[in-house]
Design a protein around this motif. Sequence first.
Motif, mmCIF file in Angstrom:
data_model
loop_
_atom_site.group_PDB
_atom_site.id
_atom_site.type_symbol
_atom_site.label_atom_id
_atom_site.label_comp_id
_atom_site.label_asym_id
_atom_site.label_seq_id
_atom_site.Cartn_x
_atom_site.Cartn_y
_atom_site.Cartn_z
ATOM 1 N N HIS A 110 0.840 -1.199 0.000
ATOM 2 C CA HIS A 110 0.000 0.000 0.000
ATOM 3 C C HIS A 110 0.875 1.250 0.000
ATOM 4 O O HIS A 110 2.025 1.204 0.407
ATOM 5 N N GLU A 112 1.042 4.794 1.929
ATOM 6 C CA GLU A 112 0.475 5.273 3.191
ATOM 7 C C GLU A 112 -0.578 6.346 2.914
ATOM 8 O O GLU A 112 -0.300 7.329 2.212
ATOM 9 N N HIS A 306 4.632 -0.043 0.097
ATOM 10 C CA HIS A 306 5.342 -0.838 1.097
ATOM 11 C C HIS A 306 4.369 -1.806 1.771
ATOM 12 O O HIS A 306 3.155 -1.649 1.655
#
Length: 322
Positions: A110, A112, A306
């Motif tokens: 995803h 952030e 990440h």
Amino acid sequence: MTTVDILDSITFEAGFPAMARQQGEAVGTVDLLANLTTEQRAATRDLLDTTGSVLFRGFGVRTVDDFERTAQGLLGELAPYRGGDAPRQAEKGFVYNAAGPSPSRLLRAHNELSYAPWHPTTLCFACGRPADEGGATTIIDGHRVYLSLPAEIRDEFRTKGVTYIQHLPNDSGDPSGIKSWPETFETDSREKVMELCRSSYTSAEWTDLGLLTTNRTPGAVEVGSDHRMAWFNQAHIWRKDESVTPDVTNMDRWRTRFGYGAMFGDGTEIPAEYIEVVSQTLIDCTVPVNWEAGDVLLVDNRAVMHGRLPFCGPREVFVAFA
Ligand SMILES: [Fe+2]
């Protein structure tokens, strides 16, 4: 292997992530990154712009205090996690624990806060203690993902965008695990939350149950000085299976249940087959960063996604946003 000497005491090797190591007398100096000059910080930022992610190895950053100074040195002013969906406790100031829920589960790729009207541009992680087994933080090059996807899928996400729906309860402790709106927005004030939401979300309303918002965002963004396209959404996480969240595009239905959902920005459903292809592509493009204690990892949050591999045993990884 290319080595770029930007700072006298740090050398950088190209790669994904790019690797930064201390040289000469500086080895083991905890505060080196905390005391970067404006010029050095800009040089690091330029490197991040090109590579998307930089791993600083052997910098001895192990405690919350070390990390706070380091993150401020690299990023400048740190930002809160306002509007985030993950349960996250601040360790100190705007330094958070990145352990995340459910160690035994994979934390999927995803960006952030890609579902919110604001998102950090840069993330800084550090490892105080690696897990006994597993627990790598994963990085996923959004440009590679974009190019790897079938043109039909990436074009639909790019042209229509994604609308994220969230219906948050008034009180914490909902059995579904969803955060309440006071937890999500870090205030109990209805007035402040509505002011914030009205000025930034696509729509926001109080319901009989809590707070219902929608937010339309791009599905892919331009990044870097070369303006490459990067995948930037987490529809694959918020778009639940039909059996879990039926009628995802029906806003009346949303007023009767809590949860998170995602549809295309024009209000149409994202086909389940698209989500399957995206999820597999993200897995195919995943690169694990196996932590050593003291490591610091910078991630360009728009260019690179990440996640985290499952792990056993205690694991101490900090994160800060800017
Ligand atoms: Fe995250």
